[in-house]
Design an enzyme around this catalytic site. Sequence first.
Site, PDB file in Angstrom:
ATOM      1  N   LEU A 188     -48.799  35.617  31.378  1.00 28.25           N
ATOM      2  CA  LEU A 188     -49.059  35.402  29.957  1.00 28.25           C
ATOM      3  C   LEU A 188     -50.295  34.538  29.791  1.00 28.25           C
ATOM      4  O   LEU A 188     -50.580  33.669  30.628  1.00 28.25           O
ATOM      5  CB  LEU A 188     -47.873  34.701  29.291  1.00 28.25           C
ATOM      6  CG  LEU A 188     -46.561  35.478  29.176  1.00 28.25           C
ATOM      7  CD1 LEU A 188     -45.486  34.575  28.588  1.00 28.25           C
ATOM      8  CD2 LEU A 188     -46.725  36.722  28.327  1.00 28.25           C
ATOM      9  N   LYS A 246     -40.033  28.866  28.021  1.00 30.19           N
ATOM     10  CA  LYS A 246     -40.798  29.216  29.228  1.00 30.19           C
ATOM     11  C   LYS A 246     -40.181  28.456  30.399  1.00 30.19           C
ATOM     12  O   LYS A 246     -40.414  27.269  30.573  1.00 30.19           O
ATOM     13  CB  LYS A 246     -42.273  28.862  29.076  1.00 30.19           C
ATOM     14  CG  LYS A 246     -43.121  29.331  30.260  1.00 30.19           C
ATOM     15  CD  LYS A 246     -44.593  29.000  30.067  1.00 30.19           C
ATOM     16  CE  LYS A 246     -45.400  29.553  31.229  1.00 30.19           C
ATOM     17  NZ  LYS A 246     -45.001  29.005  32.534  1.00 30.19           N
ATOM     18  N   ARG A 290     -42.277  38.499  41.820  1.00 30.53           N
ATOM     19  CA  ARG A 290     -43.481  38.974  41.132  1.00 30.53           C
ATOM     20  C   ARG A 290     -44.596  39.300  42.132  1.00 30.53           C
ATOM     21  O   ARG A 290     -45.286  40.300  41.994  1.00 30.53           O
ATOM     22  CB  ARG A 290     -43.970  37.907  40.144  1.00 30.53           C
ATOM     23  CG  ARG A 290     -45.181  38.369  39.327  1.00 30.53           C
ATOM     24  CD  ARG A 290     -46.034  37.194  38.835  1.00 30.53           C
ATOM     25  NE  ARG A 290     -45.299  36.276  38.013  1.00 30.53           N
ATOM     26  CZ  ARG A 290     -45.193  36.371  36.688  1.00 30.53           C
ATOM     27  NH1 ARG A 290     -45.748  37.386  36.060  1.00 30.53           N
ATOM     28  NH2 ARG A 290     -44.531  35.468  36.009  1.00 30.53           N
ATOM     29  N   CYS A 324     -41.202 -17.050  43.386  1.00 30.14           N
ATOM     30  CA  CYS A 324     -40.744 -18.406  43.717  1.00 30.14           C
ATOM     31  C   CYS A 324     -40.924 -18.773  45.183  1.00 30.14           C
ATOM     32  O   CYS A 324     -40.715 -19.933  45.557  1.00 30.14           O
ATOM     33  CB  CYS A 324     -39.279 -18.578  43.327  1.00 30.14           C
ATOM     34  SG  CYS A 324     -38.131 -17.622  44.346  1.00 30.14           S
ATOM     35  N   CYS A 327     -34.459 -11.347  46.320  1.00 28.85           N
ATOM     36  CA  CYS A 327     -34.915 -12.734  46.406  1.00 28.85           C
ATOM     37  C   CYS A 327     -33.691 -13.626  46.517  1.00 28.85           C
ATOM     38  O   CYS A 327     -32.734 -13.489  45.753  1.00 28.85           O
ATOM     39  CB  CYS A 327     -35.724 -13.087  45.158  1.00 28.85           C
ATOM     40  SG  CYS A 327     -35.971 -14.863  44.920  1.00 28.85           S
TER      41      CYS A 327
END
EC number: 6.5.1.2
Length: 696
Positions: free
Chosen positions: A105, A138, A159, A434, A449
């Site tokens: 398309l 689509k 295809r 820290c 941490c």
Amino acid sequence: MQPDLFSKASKQSAATQPKEIPDASDPSARAAWLRSELNRHNYAYYVLDNPIVPDAEYDQLFRELQALEASHPELLVFDSPTQRVGALALTAFPPVTHSVPMLSLGNGFEDEDVLAFDKRVSEGLNSREEVEYATELKFDGLAINLRYEDGVLVQAATRGDGATGENVTANIRTVRAIPLRLHTNNPPKVLDVRGEVMMYKADLAKLNARQRDAGAKEFANPRNAAAGSLRQLDSRITAQRSLRFFSYGIGLLEGADMPASHSALLDWYAELGIPVCSERAVVRGVQGLLEFYKATSEKRPQLPYEIDGVVYKVNRVDQQLQLGFVSRAPRFAIAHKFPAEEALTTVQDIEVQVGRTGAITPVARLAPVLVGGVTVTNATLHNEDEVRRKDIQIGDTVIVRRAGDVIPEVVAFVPERRPASARPFIMPSSCPVCGSPIVRLEDEAIARCSGGWVKCAAQRKGGLLHFVSRRAMDVEGLGDQLVEQLVDKHIITTAADLYKLGFRALAELDRMADKSAQNVLDALEKSKRTTLARFIYALGIRHVGEATAKELARHFGNLDALLQASPEQLLEVADIGPVVAASITAFFTDAMNIELIEQLRAAGVTWPEHVVENRPRPLAGKTFVLTGTLPTLSRDAAAEKIEAAGGKVAGSVSKKTSYVVAGAEAGSKLAKAEELGVTILDETGLLQLLDSDEQD
């Protein structure tokens, strides 16, 4: 294990890469490079089924070549990618010549493209009336031709290049949605059904989980998964994967009359037992097209499958024949594509962020790129293991995805574009905020941490933002920037300090006026009257979300009983296992947390006493999922009613779901419920269920 087709494509095409990319100053060289580049991408996309660039980049190159050939007709050659549909078929599957070519398309990207399409159609039909169009989705999958002879499926082919595809009949027969025999006693002699094979997003997640467990390569997206599954030489592998199919067109038809319109064709397919997507409509004129595009765009995040646009087709078949075809596409149809949800960019750095529980998350700093209509500069990499698994390095060119409101993520890197200067990410040994050591337990993927909220400002900020959030203490006006200032200026350290704030301290902060300061103080005062469940949730106990906080409040009735609960008593609460019980116990045995709770109580934070009901709750053990907009009840109000009756509200539909309560514009959750046979209620049905349970 899947072969590494990605690297295979890279190696094969390396020789075709010019040392220098010509620019538009040399049209002939530029056109030759564009043809070579597009052919390379065609091979990776159509033949290897493993695209190496996002669709948006391919479309950009294709349109540039189209424009160049239009302005320089002498550069147009017969084998240009603009003059063909796709690529050649692999020899691993027998070739199939399509009786009617499977064309592509034309694409539109802007509203102006749709206006131009409608104008061309109207002029081609010599029509002054608004044209009737069939609109549909689509799909982002793999195009297939199904041949039925006398109602029996005899062949399925990909295809390929549009003229010749691959015979994948054995694999298609494993797709349960596709009928092996049409549901009719009077089938056409020959019927070629065109459609798309795809994989739902939830099925991809399950497949990738199995791939991880097996040490196999994961699939980057549903399209790659569908293509890779359909093109397995061993159909038993295909049978293990959940593939779906939707029809959208027709090839050869013999022994039956062609339906008069495209919408009638799809209705006929549905009668024959061929899957047809319900997300379609018949509209008139360009306004109808754009309204369908807008509506689909809004519901796109809730769809169970990936789509990359919508398709408009002139509905009447006689008008389609009147308009005809150009060399590679029909004149009567166009794809209106959404803004790209995937794009290419480079990783400029990988840094780490610290969350409220101390979680250390690697974040990719990206060269700015437009994805899904939003400029993206950062993308989460989740954890150190994820960085290693995807092999993301600083300097890499990567594919970035952003779908709907989902946080942008790095899908994969492009091997052929990795520079020699690329360097791997190294997890730091200490917190960047820290300086406390970063630790990682053996059974956890997350590094943390070790400083806690006392030492780590990042954890303090995250914890405070969680405390004041809407579903916790619900303090309006206390956002990221204000909390950051309060912590950075050492005005507050804990949540209890919020209730000690004075007017002047707030009013003197950046971007704060007297009225804003007073509004925050009023919101803090209002938040003192809360519920036990909200208070428990606001504390930020690891592994304790909203639902668990509600169960704890309901089970123990008051905070003191919860504070004194043993791990064994916690395990008696619905949905609490050993890990959550251990986390709750650890939180309430920490002296600093107990001190914080006492300070909050002293500040006036209070809630109604909850009486533990010994009588059985009528909806206990029932799980509900809410979707769509209900006529009178908000989702929160509906959830409160369900939970008050003992039911549980979940965010996703599964076989364990008891009821789905659906309102207007219900999305993929409703479709999932129908698929699983879950009982569906509207608002009236929910209220009747609650009323009958109360009477019982």
